[in-house]
Design an enzyme around this catalytic site. Structure first.
Site, PDB file in Angstrom:
ATOM      1  N   ASN A  36      19.308   4.011  27.956  1.00  0.00           N
ATOM      2  CA  ASN A  36      20.438   3.371  27.273  1.00  0.00           C
ATOM      3  C   ASN A  36      21.515   4.386  26.913  1.00  0.00           C
ATOM      4  O   ASN A  36      22.408   4.095  26.129  1.00  0.00           O
ATOM      5  CB  ASN A  36      19.953   2.628  26.020  1.00  0.00           C
ATOM      6  CG  ASN A  36      19.321   3.568  24.996  1.00  0.00           C
ATOM      7  OD1 ASN A  36      19.284   4.783  25.196  1.00  0.00           O
ATOM      8  ND2 ASN A  36      18.816   3.009  23.904  1.00  0.00           N
TER       9      ASN A  36
ATOM     10  N   ASP B 237      14.400  16.360  17.886  1.00  0.00           N
ATOM     11  CA  ASP B 237      13.948  15.184  17.154  1.00  0.00           C
ATOM     12  C   ASP B 237      12.433  15.165  16.981  1.00  0.00           C
ATOM     13  O   ASP B 237      11.708  15.949  17.593  1.00  0.00           O
ATOM     14  CB  ASP B 237      14.431  13.901  17.852  1.00  0.00           C
ATOM     15  CG  ASP B 237      14.270  13.966  19.378  1.00  0.00           C
ATOM     16  OD1 ASP B 237      13.477  14.793  19.859  1.00  0.00           O
ATOM     17  OD2 ASP B 237      14.928  13.181  20.069  1.00  0.00           O
TER      18      ASP B 237
HETATM   19  C1  F6R Z   1      13.469  13.827  23.477  1.00  0.00           C
HETATM   20  C2  F6R Z   1      14.799  13.225  23.391  1.00  0.00           C
HETATM   21  C3  F6R Z   1      15.155  12.013  24.190  1.00  0.00           C
HETATM   22  C4  F6R Z   1      14.731  12.100  25.647  1.00  0.00           C
HETATM   23  C5  F6R Z   1      15.085  10.807  26.385  1.00  0.00           C
HETATM   24  C6  F6R Z   1      14.617  10.837  27.819  1.00  0.00           C
HETATM   25  O1  F6R Z   1      13.387  14.942  22.608  1.00  0.00           O
HETATM   26  O2  F6R Z   1      15.591  13.677  22.653  1.00  0.00           O
HETATM   27  O3  F6R Z   1      16.525  11.812  24.121  1.00  0.00           O
HETATM   28  O4  F6R Z   1      15.359  13.196  26.250  1.00  0.00           O
HETATM   29  O5  F6R Z   1      14.499   9.715  25.744  1.00  0.00           O
HETATM   30  O6  F6R Z   1      13.234  10.818  27.839  1.00  0.00           O
HETATM   31  P1  F6R Z   1      12.418  11.074  29.188  1.00  0.00           P
HETATM   32  O7  F6R Z   1      12.697  12.506  29.551  1.00  0.00           O
HETATM   33  O8  F6R Z   1      10.977  10.879  28.820  1.00  0.00           O
HETATM   34  O9  F6R Z   1      12.923  10.126  30.189  1.00  0.00           O
END
Ligand code: F6R
Length: 242
Positions: free
Chosen positions: A136, A67
């Site tokens: 979430n 993303d």
């Molecule tokens: C990032 C992504 C998100 C993160 C998720 C967790 O490319 O796709 O789904 O993996 O928001 O984020 P963190 O690792 O910062 O807790």
């Protein structure tokens, strides 16, 4: 689902990097699906280290990122393009033309998402997809919804995601409100999936993902239907899974 419980973030990162490294060694032309955020930083550190020690070779590896924020310039230090360079690409011998991230500067959401989906499915698709998980239950930027999104698309970020990600920005208002993301269908087409989680704030989402019903309200729960998922999570993140 194969679930590995490890003691902490460091152990999670080492194990995840080992699985990625095994993929790279076994098939040096692999396509890796990559994630950003806090979760994979330690994993990328191990991969950079093992490259510097001569253990890994990225010269034929291709990457497809999950993303990117919409409306953000590549040079912006909060772009996922910037993140990937800082944490991985600038430290290994990957060819820039083999790395792919949705173009957040492109305003034409339909075209960019269609093209990105085509690019992913060209060749053999993604061999190993690395995922973090949102509090979430989101994967990529697939937020809780009424249905599972099939393909790459433009999403409006959930308020809870904006809150969670504001730590990377000066203020909450700076967090982009939209993003381009692989769809749930795109992610599910990957040959293998590696889901990482660390910390107590992921415990409920991980519990719902592993033990709850499969529902688009917990997007990661769809992984129960994938044939080859490895979960590596620390004790805190697995504290609700008995
Ligand atoms: C990032 C992504 C998100 C993160 C998720 C967790 O490319 O796709 O789904 O993996 O928001 O984020 P963190 O690792 O910062 O807790």
């Amino acid at each position: 689902m194969k679930i590995y419980k490890v003691s902490n973030y460091h152990e999670m990162s080492k194990k995840a990097a080992s699985i990625l490294a095994a993929q790279i060694v076994a098939d040096p032309k692999s396509t890796l699906g990559l994630a950003t955020g806090s979760t994979p930083i330690g994993t990328y550190e191990f991969l950079c280290k093992w490259y510097q020690e001569g253990i890994l070779d990225f010269s034929q590896i291709k990457t497809m990122n999950l993303d990117e924020y919409k409306g953000i310039k590549r040079e912006n230090s909060q772009s996922y393009y910037h993140f990937m360079k800082e944490h991985l690409f600038d430290h290994v011998n990957i060819k820039e033309e083999n790395t792919h991230i949705p173009d957040g500067e492109c305003e034409d959401a339909n075209t960019i998402c269609r093209e990105y989906e085509k690019l992913i499915q060209k060749g053999n698709g993604v061999d190993l997809q690395l995922l973090g998980i949102g509090r979430n239950g989101h994967i990529g930027f697939n937020e809780p919804a009424e249905t599972f999104a099939r393909e790459c698309h433009c999403v409006t970020l959930a308020q809870s995601t904006i809150e969670a990600n504001k730590r990377f920005f000066e203020k909450a208002e700076d967090v982009p409100r939209q993003a381009y993301t692989m769809g749930i269908g795109t992610i599910m087409k990957a040959e293998k999936i590696l889901l990482l989680a660390s910390g107590e704030d992921k415990a409920e989402a991980l519990y719902q993902t592993i033990c709850g019903p499969v529902t688009p309200k917990v997007p990661a729960s769809i992984l129960q239907f994938h044939k080859n998922v490895i979960v590596i999570a620390d004790e805190a993140a697995l504290s609700k899974v008995k």
